[in-house]
Design a protein around this motif. Structure first.
Motif, PDB file in Angstrom:
ATOM      1  N   LYS A  11     -12.731  11.458  -5.426  1.00 24.63           N
ATOM      2  CA  LYS A  11     -12.152  12.833  -4.883  1.00 24.63           C
ATOM      3  C   LYS A  11     -13.001  13.730  -4.037  1.00 24.63           C
ATOM      4  O   LYS A  11     -14.179  14.021  -4.551  1.00 24.63           O
ATOM      5  CB  LYS A  11     -11.747  13.899  -6.133  1.00 24.63           C
ATOM      6  N   GLY A  12     -12.472  14.292  -3.058  1.00 25.80           N
ATOM      7  CA  GLY A  12     -13.333  15.212  -2.080  1.00 25.80           C
ATOM      8  C   GLY A  12     -14.429  14.513  -1.520  1.00 25.80           C
ATOM      9  O   GLY A  12     -15.533  15.202  -1.445  1.00 25.80           O
ATOM     10  N   ILE A  13     -14.287  13.608  -0.923  1.00 22.81           N
ATOM     11  CA  ILE A  13     -15.450  12.559  -0.302  1.00 22.81           C
ATOM     12  C   ILE A  13     -15.651  13.197   1.093  1.00 22.81           C
ATOM     13  O   ILE A  13     -14.829  13.467   1.711  1.00 22.81           O
ATOM     14  CB  ILE A  13     -15.205  11.150  -0.243  1.00 22.81           C
ATOM     15  N   HIS A  14     -17.052  13.307   1.181  1.00 19.67           N
ATOM     16  CA  HIS A  14     -17.589  13.803   2.482  1.00 19.67           C
ATOM     17  C   HIS A  14     -18.442  12.577   2.978  1.00 19.67           C
ATOM     18  O   HIS A  14     -19.261  12.232   2.366  1.00 19.67           O
ATOM     19  CB  HIS A  14     -18.255  14.977   2.408  1.00 19.67           C
ATOM     20  N   GLU A  15     -18.460  12.656   4.219  1.00 19.92           N
ATOM     21  CA  GLU A  15     -19.488  11.742   4.878  1.00 19.92           C
ATOM     22  C   GLU A  15     -20.880  12.607   5.237  1.00 19.92           C
ATOM     23  O   GLU A  15     -20.740  13.526   5.892  1.00 19.92           O
ATOM     24  CB  GLU A  15     -19.034  11.216   6.307  1.00 19.92           C
ATOM     25  N   HIS A  16     -21.910  12.170   4.790  1.00 25.31           N
ATOM     26  CA  HIS A  16     -23.138  13.047   4.787  1.00 25.31           C
ATOM     27  C   HIS A  16     -24.102  12.173   5.650  1.00 25.31           C
ATOM     28  O   HIS A  16     -24.495  10.875   5.208  1.00 25.31           O
ATOM     29  CB  HIS A  16     -23.812  12.975   3.462  1.00 25.31           C
ATOM     30  N   HIS A  17     -24.513  12.691   6.650  1.00 22.59           N
ATOM     31  CA  HIS A  17     -25.489  12.045   7.450  1.00 22.59           C
ATOM     32  C   HIS A  17     -26.773  11.990   6.811  1.00 22.59           C
ATOM     33  O   HIS A  17     -27.258  13.178   6.440  1.00 22.59           O
ATOM     34  CB  HIS A  17     -25.842  12.654   8.755  1.00 22.59           C
ATOM     35  N   ILE A  18     -27.439  10.946   6.528  1.00 25.37           N
ATOM     36  CA  ILE A  18     -28.602  10.975   5.726  1.00 25.37           C
ATOM     37  C   ILE A  18     -29.933  11.776   6.382  1.00 25.37           C
ATOM     38  O   ILE A  18     -30.481  12.779   5.820  1.00 25.37           O
ATOM     39  CB  ILE A  18     -29.084   9.441   5.203  1.00 25.37           C
ATOM     40  N   VAL A  19     -29.936  11.573   7.729  1.00 25.63           N
ATOM     41  CA  VAL A  19     -30.854  12.484   8.683  1.00 25.63           C
ATOM     42  C   VAL A  19     -29.674  13.558   9.019  1.00 25.63           C
ATOM     43  O   VAL A  19     -28.780  13.014  10.166  1.00 25.63           O
ATOM     44  CB  VAL A  19     -31.437  11.776   9.735  1.00 25.63           C
ATOM     45  N   PRO A  20     -29.750  14.749   8.647  1.00 24.20           N
ATOM     46  CA  PRO A  20     -28.758  15.775   9.177  1.00 24.20           C
ATOM     47  C   PRO A  20     -28.674  15.665  10.663  1.00 24.20           C
ATOM     48  O   PRO A  20     -29.655  15.499  11.444  1.00 24.20           O
ATOM     49  CB  PRO A  20     -28.976  16.986   8.569  1.00 24.20           C
ATOM     50  N   GLY A  24     -31.228  15.669  14.414  1.00 28.45           N
ATOM     51  CA  GLY A  24     -31.288  14.372  14.991  1.00 28.45           C
ATOM     52  C   GLY A  24     -30.650  13.244  14.716  1.00 28.45           C
ATOM     53  O   GLY A  24     -30.586  12.125  15.378  1.00 28.45           O
ATOM     54  N   GLY A  25     -29.807  13.172  13.638  1.00 29.33           N
ATOM     55  CA  GLY A  25     -29.292  12.264  12.784  1.00 29.33           C
ATOM     56  C   GLY A  25     -27.806  12.002  13.227  1.00 29.33           C
ATOM     57  O   GLY A  25     -26.825  11.857  12.336  1.00 29.33           O
ATOM     58  N   ILE A  26     -27.583  12.090  14.501  1.00 25.80           N
ATOM     59  CA  ILE A  26     -26.106  12.143  14.964  1.00 25.80           C
ATOM     60  C   ILE A  26     -25.535  10.627  14.755  1.00 25.80           C
ATOM     61  O   ILE A  26     -24.290  10.868  14.370  1.00 25.80           O
ATOM     62  CB  ILE A  26     -26.241  12.524  16.788  1.00 25.80           C
ATOM     63  N   ASN A  27     -26.173   9.757  15.300  1.00 24.19           N
ATOM     64  CA  ASN A  27     -25.706   8.463  15.046  1.00 24.19           C
ATOM     65  C   ASN A  27     -26.293   7.604  13.742  1.00 24.19           C
ATOM     66  O   ASN A  27     -25.667   6.480  13.581  1.00 24.19           O
ATOM     67  CB  ASN A  27     -25.962   7.505  16.244  1.00 24.19           C
ATOM     68  N   GLY A  28     -27.142   8.327  13.053  1.00 26.15           N
ATOM     69  CA  GLY A  28     -27.698   7.602  11.879  1.00 26.15           C
ATOM     70  C   GLY A  28     -26.918   7.286  10.771  1.00 26.15           C
ATOM     71  O   GLY A  28     -25.688   7.556  10.638  1.00 26.15           O
ATOM     72  N   ILE A  75     -33.906  15.207   4.129  1.00 24.68           N
ATOM     73  CA  ILE A  75     -33.267  16.539   4.912  1.00 24.68           C
ATOM     74  C   ILE A  75     -34.862  17.216   5.042  1.00 24.68           C
ATOM     75  O   ILE A  75     -35.013  17.692   6.213  1.00 24.68           O
ATOM     76  CB  ILE A  75     -32.472  17.298   3.911  1.00 24.68           C
ATOM     77  N   ARG A  76     -35.578  17.321   4.155  1.00 24.52           N
ATOM     78  CA  ARG A  76     -36.852  18.358   4.295  1.00 24.52           C
ATOM     79  C   ARG A  76     -37.739  17.731   5.515  1.00 24.52           C
ATOM     80  O   ARG A  76     -38.258  18.595   6.272  1.00 24.52           O
ATOM     81  CB  ARG A  76     -37.313  18.508   2.877  1.00 24.52           C
ATOM     82  N   ARG A  77     -37.924  16.655   5.277  1.00 24.75           N
ATOM     83  CA  ARG A  77     -38.796  15.956   6.345  1.00 24.75           C
ATOM     84  C   ARG A  77     -38.158  16.017   7.628  1.00 24.75           C
ATOM     85  O   ARG A  77     -38.879  16.204   8.653  1.00 24.75           O
ATOM     86  CB  ARG A  77     -39.051  14.379   6.074  1.00 24.75           C
ATOM     87  N   SER A  78     -36.857  15.703   7.852  1.00 27.54           N
ATOM     88  CA  SER A  78     -36.255  15.848   9.130  1.00 27.54           C
ATOM     89  C   SER A  78     -36.333  17.212   9.759  1.00 27.54           C
ATOM     90  O   SER A  78     -36.477  17.367  10.786  1.00 27.54           O
ATOM     91  CB  SER A  78     -34.687  15.462   8.868  1.00 27.54           C
ATOM     92  N   ARG A  79     -36.037  18.326   8.798  1.00 32.82           N
ATOM     93  CA  ARG A  79     -36.073  19.745   9.171  1.00 32.82           C
ATOM     94  C   ARG A  79     -37.523  19.836   9.751  1.00 32.82           C
ATOM     95  O   ARG A  79     -37.881  20.268  10.883  1.00 32.82           O
ATOM     96  CB  ARG A  79     -35.782  20.384   8.335  1.00 32.82           C
ATOM     97  N   LEU A  80     -38.450  19.645   9.048  1.00 34.89           N
ATOM     98  CA  LEU A  80     -39.971  19.682   9.650  1.00 34.89           C
ATOM     99  C   LEU A  80     -40.233  19.009  10.833  1.00 34.89           C
ATOM    100  O   LEU A  80     -40.724  19.559  12.050  1.00 34.89           O
ATOM    101  CB  LEU A  80     -40.929  19.265   8.464  1.00 34.89           C
ATOM    102  N   LEU A  81     -40.036  17.595  11.074  1.00 29.83           N
ATOM    103  CA  LEU A  81     -40.071  16.967  12.215  1.00 29.83           C
ATOM    104  C   LEU A  81     -39.288  17.531  13.430  1.00 29.83           C
ATOM    105  O   LEU A  81     -39.854  17.488  14.420  1.00 29.83           O
ATOM    106  CB  LEU A  81     -39.688  15.502  11.899  1.00 29.83           C
ATOM    107  N   SER A  82     -37.959  17.733  13.218  1.00 31.28           N
ATOM    108  CA  SER A  82     -37.336  18.308  14.396  1.00 31.28           C
ATOM    109  C   SER A  82     -38.000  19.500  14.730  1.00 31.28           C
ATOM    110  O   SER A  82     -38.200  19.987  15.984  1.00 31.28           O
ATOM    111  CB  SER A  82     -35.937  18.669  14.007  1.00 31.28           C
ATOM    112  N   ARG A  83     -38.691  20.489  13.936  1.00 35.21           N
ATOM    113  CA  ARG A  83     -39.440  21.749  14.647  1.00 35.21           C
ATOM    114  C   ARG A  83     -40.579  21.338  15.361  1.00 35.21           C
ATOM    115  O   ARG A  83     -40.672  21.878  16.390  1.00 35.21           O
ATOM    116  CB  ARG A  83     -39.678  22.610  13.100  1.00 35.21           C
TER     117      ARG A  83
END
Length: 132
Positions: A11-20, A24-28, A75-83
């Motif tokens: 129920k209520g399924i969302h597709e979550h990008h592992i790298v948001p 930068g996780g557009i196609n990931g 998520i935390r690593r991706s946020r740091l790296l994107s900064r």
């Protein structure tokens, strides 16, 4: 059938990008999460201390906690790296019909050829007016 990677509900399924997408996780790769776990993962990733993050995940099995911790870590690593890497940010906005109409009018006023160009021109206008 799609089911939550954490609790296996359907129920209520969302597709979550592992790298948001915002980091930068557009196609990931993606994983299916129920709404509750999708929200939990993002809220937990915002917590600064490890103790706060652990407390958010209480009440889950060991296997569920491990999966949640993996997603929070990415998520935390991706946020740091994107900064620090100055990666492009993807922005997804849902506009009400009224605001969508205003945005289309703004696009015309700015002479932009696309919605993306409209956003760039707005950012540049605000930035140059506030910096001077």
């Amino acid at each position: 059938m799609n089911k939550c990677w954490i609790c296996e509900t359907t129920k209520g399924i969302h597709e979550h990008h592992i790298v948001p997408r915002a980091y930068g996780g557009i196609n990931g790769p993606t994983v299916n999460l129920c709404g509750a776990h999708h929200t939990l993962v993002h809220n937990t990733a915002l917590k600064k201390s490890p103790n706060e993050r652990r407390k958010e995940l209480e009440g889950h099995t060991e296997a569920q906690t491990k999966k949640l911790e993996e997603l929070v870590y990415v998520i935390r690593r991706s946020r740091l790296l994107s900064r620090y890497m100055r990666r492009p940010m993807t922005l997804q906005v849902t506009l009400s019909p009224e605001n969508a109409q205003k945005f289309r009018q703004l696009k015309k006023m700015l002479g932009a050829s696309s919605y993306e160009q409209t956003v760039y021109r707005c950012i540049n206008l605000v930035y140059t007016q506030n910096v001077r």
